[in-house]
Design an enzyme around this catalytic site. Structure first.
Site, PDB file in Angstrom:
ATOM      1  N   ASP A  15      -6.179  19.813  10.713  1.00  0.00           N
ATOM      2  CA  ASP A  15      -6.700  19.113   9.545  1.00  0.00           C
ATOM      3  C   ASP A  15      -6.775  17.624   9.858  1.00  0.00           C
ATOM      4  O   ASP A  15      -5.796  17.030  10.316  1.00  0.00           O
ATOM      5  CB  ASP A  15      -5.807  19.357   8.326  1.00  0.00           C
ATOM      6  CG  ASP A  15      -6.503  18.944   7.030  1.00  0.00           C
ATOM      7  OD1 ASP A  15      -7.749  18.895   7.009  1.00  0.00           O
ATOM      8  OD2 ASP A  15      -5.800  18.677   6.038  1.00  0.00           O
ATOM      9  N   HIS A  22     -10.573   8.090   0.779  1.00  0.00           N
ATOM     10  CA  HIS A  22      -9.279   8.748   0.546  1.00  0.00           C
ATOM     11  C   HIS A  22      -8.166   7.987   1.267  1.00  0.00           C
ATOM     12  O   HIS A  22      -7.128   7.673   0.675  1.00  0.00           O
ATOM     13  CB  HIS A  22      -9.360  10.196   1.047  1.00  0.00           C
ATOM     14  CG  HIS A  22      -8.053  10.928   1.007  1.00  0.00           C
ATOM     15  ND1 HIS A  22      -7.444  11.291  -0.173  1.00  0.00           N
ATOM     16  CD2 HIS A  22      -7.246  11.370   2.008  1.00  0.00           C
ATOM     17  CE1 HIS A  22      -6.304  11.932   0.103  1.00  0.00           C
ATOM     18  NE2 HIS A  22      -6.156  11.989   1.418  1.00  0.00           N
ATOM     19  N   GLU A  31      -6.417  19.792  -2.191  1.00  0.00           N
ATOM     20  CA  GLU A  31      -7.249  18.841  -1.460  1.00  0.00           C
ATOM     21  C   GLU A  31      -8.594  19.509  -1.208  1.00  0.00           C
ATOM     22  O   GLU A  31      -8.664  20.574  -0.581  1.00  0.00           O
ATOM     23  CB  GLU A  31      -6.604  18.421  -0.130  1.00  0.00           C
ATOM     24  CG  GLU A  31      -5.367  17.548  -0.334  1.00  0.00           C
ATOM     25  CD  GLU A  31      -4.788  16.999   0.971  1.00  0.00           C
ATOM     26  OE1 GLU A  31      -5.127  17.513   2.061  1.00  0.00           O
ATOM     27  OE2 GLU A  31      -3.988  16.042   0.899  1.00  0.00           O
ATOM     28  N   GLU A  68     -11.789  20.025   0.692  1.00  0.00           N
ATOM     29  CA  GLU A  68     -12.178  19.726   2.061  1.00  0.00           C
ATOM     30  C   GLU A  68     -13.277  20.681   2.510  1.00  0.00           C
ATOM     31  O   GLU A  68     -13.583  21.671   1.846  1.00  0.00           O
ATOM     32  CB  GLU A  68     -10.978  19.873   3.001  1.00  0.00           C
ATOM     33  CG  GLU A  68      -9.750  19.065   2.565  1.00  0.00           C
ATOM     34  CD  GLU A  68      -8.680  18.952   3.645  1.00  0.00           C
ATOM     35  OE1 GLU A  68      -8.961  19.345   4.804  1.00  0.00           O
ATOM     36  OE2 GLU A  68      -7.580  18.478   3.324  1.00  0.00           O
ATOM     37  N   ASP A 121      -6.739  22.538   0.996  1.00  0.00           N
ATOM     38  CA  ASP A 121      -5.477  22.283   1.694  1.00  0.00           C
ATOM     39  C   ASP A 121      -4.406  21.983   0.647  1.00  0.00           C
ATOM     40  O   ASP A 121      -4.049  20.837   0.405  1.00  0.00           O
ATOM     41  CB  ASP A 121      -5.678  21.100   2.652  1.00  0.00           C
ATOM     42  CG  ASP A 121      -4.402  20.705   3.364  1.00  0.00           C
ATOM     43  OD1 ASP A 121      -3.528  21.560   3.527  1.00  0.00           O
ATOM     44  OD2 ASP A 121      -4.291  19.524   3.759  1.00  0.00           O
ATOM     45  N   ARG A 150       3.376  17.597  -2.839  1.00  0.00           N
ATOM     46  CA  ARG A 150       3.556  16.179  -2.500  1.00  0.00           C
ATOM     47  C   ARG A 150       5.016  15.775  -2.402  1.00  0.00           C
ATOM     48  O   ARG A 150       5.350  14.864  -1.637  1.00  0.00           O
ATOM     49  CB  ARG A 150       2.847  15.306  -3.539  1.00  0.00           C
ATOM     50  CG  ARG A 150       1.359  15.548  -3.664  1.00  0.00           C
ATOM     51  CD  ARG A 150       0.627  15.271  -2.373  1.00  0.00           C
ATOM     52  NE  ARG A 150      -0.818  15.430  -2.539  1.00  0.00           N
ATOM     53  CZ  ARG A 150      -1.680  15.450  -1.523  1.00  0.00           C
ATOM     54  NH1 ARG A 150      -1.231  15.339  -0.280  1.00  0.00           N
ATOM     55  NH2 ARG A 150      -2.960  15.593  -1.735  1.00  0.00           N
ATOM     56  N   GLN A 201       6.352  17.184   0.840  1.00  0.00           N
ATOM     57  CA  GLN A 201       5.696  16.399   1.899  1.00  0.00           C
ATOM     58  C   GLN A 201       6.323  15.016   2.030  1.00  0.00           C
ATOM     59  O   GLN A 201       6.616  14.549   3.136  1.00  0.00           O
ATOM     60  CB  GLN A 201       4.201  16.278   1.569  1.00  0.00           C
ATOM     61  CG  GLN A 201       3.374  15.542   2.612  1.00  0.00           C
ATOM     62  CD  GLN A 201       1.917  15.362   2.168  1.00  0.00           C
ATOM     63  OE1 GLN A 201       1.520  15.797   1.088  1.00  0.00           O
ATOM     64  NE2 GLN A 201       1.118  14.722   3.000  1.00  0.00           N
ATOM     65  N   LYS A 247       2.611  21.538   3.435  1.00  0.00           N
ATOM     66  CA  LYS A 247       1.223  21.968   3.609  1.00  0.00           C
ATOM     67  C   LYS A 247       1.116  23.428   4.060  1.00  0.00           C
ATOM     68  O   LYS A 247       0.105  24.078   3.807  1.00  0.00           O
ATOM     69  CB  LYS A 247       0.553  21.118   4.702  1.00  0.00           C
ATOM     70  CG  LYS A 247       0.495  19.626   4.412  1.00  0.00           C
ATOM     71  CD  LYS A 247      -0.701  19.303   3.565  1.00  0.00           C
ATOM     72  CE  LYS A 247      -0.981  17.798   3.605  1.00  0.00           C
ATOM     73  NZ  LYS A 247      -2.195  17.481   2.837  1.00  0.00           N
ATOM     74  N   THR A 269      -3.357  27.811   2.678  1.00  0.00           N
ATOM     75  CA  THR A 269      -4.624  27.083   2.725  1.00  0.00           C
ATOM     76  C   THR A 269      -5.709  28.091   2.379  1.00  0.00           C
ATOM     77  O   THR A 269      -5.736  29.185   2.940  1.00  0.00           O
ATOM     78  CB  THR A 269      -4.889  26.512   4.132  1.00  0.00           C
ATOM     79  OG1 THR A 269      -3.776  25.712   4.535  1.00  0.00           O
ATOM     80  CG2 THR A 269      -6.153  25.653   4.155  1.00  0.00           C
ATOM     81  N   GLU A 299      -4.770  11.144  -5.550  1.00  0.00           N
ATOM     82  CA  GLU A 299      -5.660   9.997  -5.714  1.00  0.00           C
ATOM     83  C   GLU A 299      -6.017   9.768  -7.187  1.00  0.00           C
ATOM     84  O   GLU A 299      -5.924   8.646  -7.681  1.00  0.00           O
ATOM     85  CB  GLU A 299      -6.961  10.271  -4.953  1.00  0.00           C
ATOM     86  CG  GLU A 299      -7.169   9.459  -3.707  1.00  0.00           C
ATOM     87  CD  GLU A 299      -8.475   9.844  -3.056  1.00  0.00           C
ATOM     88  OE1 GLU A 299      -8.483  10.825  -2.286  1.00  0.00           O
ATOM     89  OE2 GLU A 299      -9.494   9.171  -3.307  1.00  0.00           O
TER      90      GLU A 299
HETATM   91 MN    MN Z   1      -5.718  17.910   4.032  1.00  0.00          MN
END
Ligand code: MN
Length: 399
Positions: free
Chosen positions: A105, A112, A176, A178, A210, A214, A217, A230, A234, A335
């Protein structure tokens, strides 16, 4: 024109011809999708590689075979004499399209990366010194990549408290939005692939969510990067859209300053205009475009092989969160809520800082279509990558 029934706003016109795997009458078959119907490729092109549980053998067969099969499918679906009933996609089981090898990834959206940098290092330069010199990435966990529609149990993990650590459910679960690129023919170890040759190796494109915890992480990531925050799941979309179908939407990358090293110089058309949207329930929270990424897929692939690392059929590399310059183009809650500080509103009147149990996150993506952006081209879509958050295992041992 095809004789098959294709709704006017379908993601899957005869110009798309994605590749997936379906189970029909108990047998897995490599198939394409036309409108809301599926066509086993082996019904058109007799070859044992299409009677498998994954599309890997077909992807390994290389660009000339990909083009030949694509031509055969297009010809068959546009010859009126072939008209016949096809299985509805809703009446077959759609499986993961490939056995995924390695998963990388990246972190290629400057919008971002800048917003996250401002959040984590307020007052400092948001982009770290390496960011404009190479596509930042990490190796993820291929074995937990699941097909669209699979439930996502909320992960539990070790979280800091005042004076200690406790084990509990993530309270900061995020998505996320993607896009991912699937390798068809790999490269040998010791043989880097320059950006201009990426098209000969990459077969096609999927949507990627993804999922990210948080809080897990944030506690674990220093100094080696993302790990259990993570790796729990996925989600990818079910149909691999060939790069060949996206050729009309190729475009030049944004200006890159400073100019990247020669090994990373894009051939000039490595960017692709693909609209990417993310919804929680019925509320679309993000409308972004892949063309706004700083680094292109050709540069990402070149970078990941630039040290001589090999790639294999079925490897997947994803872009990183696809965000754009606008306030409605933020591809994750980290975000759009500014780190969980400013809740976002959903259409049902509720608010979210992070995902709740029962939330359904859906990614959608398409190129072209009869939009103001691109009225001339037919819509080439990806379908959905969707997943529902369910309570996780609370029996994980002593706390
Ligand atoms: Mn990602």
């Amino acid at each position: 024109m095809t004789w098959a029934d294709v709704p006017p706003d379908s993601d899957f016109p005869v110009e798309n011809l994605p590749v997936g795997v379906v189970r029909v009458a108990g047998h897995p078959r490599v198939a394409t999708r036309i409108g809301d119907h599926v066509l086993p490729i082996g019904d058109v092109v007799a070859d044992p590689m299409f009677e498998r549980a994954t599309a890997n053998d077909f992807l390994a067969s290389g660009p000339s075979r990909w083009a030949e099969v694509r031509d055969r499918l297009h010809g068959w679906l546009t010859e009126p004499a072939n008209a016949r009933p096809l299985d509805s996609v809703h009446e077959v089981q759609v499986l993961l399209p490939v056995a995924i090898g390695d998963f990388v990834d990246f972190y290629s959206s400057i919008h971002h990366a800048t917003r996250v940098g401002e959040l984590f290092r307020p007052g400092a330069e948001p982009l770290l010194p390496n960011w404009r010199h190479l596509p930042i990435g990490y190796h993820g966990r291929a074995g937990t990549i699941v097909s669209s529609g699979t439930d996502i149990p909320r992960p539990h993990g070790l979280l800091p408290t005042e004076g200690g650590v406790w084990r509990g459910p993530s309270a900061r679960l995020d998505f996320e939005a993607e896009v991912g690129f699937v390798v068809g023919t790999g490269n040998e170890r010791g043989r880097p692939v320059p950006p201009g040759e990426a098209d000969r190796h990459v077969f096609g494109v999927v949507l990627v969510n993804d999922w990210s915890a948080r809080d897990i992480q944030a506690f674990e990531y220093q100094p080696l990067g993302p790990f259990l925050g993570k790796s729990f799941a996925t989600t990818i979309s079910q149909w691999i859209v060939p790069l060949a179908a996206l050729a009309p939407f190729r475009t030049s990358p944004p200006v890159q300053d400073p100019s990247p090293d020669a090994s990373l110089t894009d051939p000039g058309d490595g960017a692709i205009a693909i609209r990417v949207e993310a919804s929680v329930g019925d509320t679309t929270l993000c409308r972004a475009d892949l063309r706004d990424l700083y680094w292109t897929f050709a540069q990402q692939y070149a970078h990941l092989t630039s040290n001589g690392a090999s790639t294999r059929t079925g490897d997947l590399f994803a872009t990183g969160t696809v965000s754009g310059p606008g306030a409605n183009a933020m591809g994750c809650l980290l975000e759009s809520t500014r780190g969980g500080v400013e809740p976002v509103s959903l259409d049902d009147g509720s608010t979210r800082t992070w995902l709740e149990d029962g939330d359904v996150v859906t990614l959608r993506g398409w190129a072209g279509g009869r939009s103001a952006d691109d009225p001339d081209h037919v819509r080439i879509g990806f379908g959905e990558a969707t997943g529902r958050i369910v309570p996780g295992d609370t029996d994980g041992g002593p706390r």
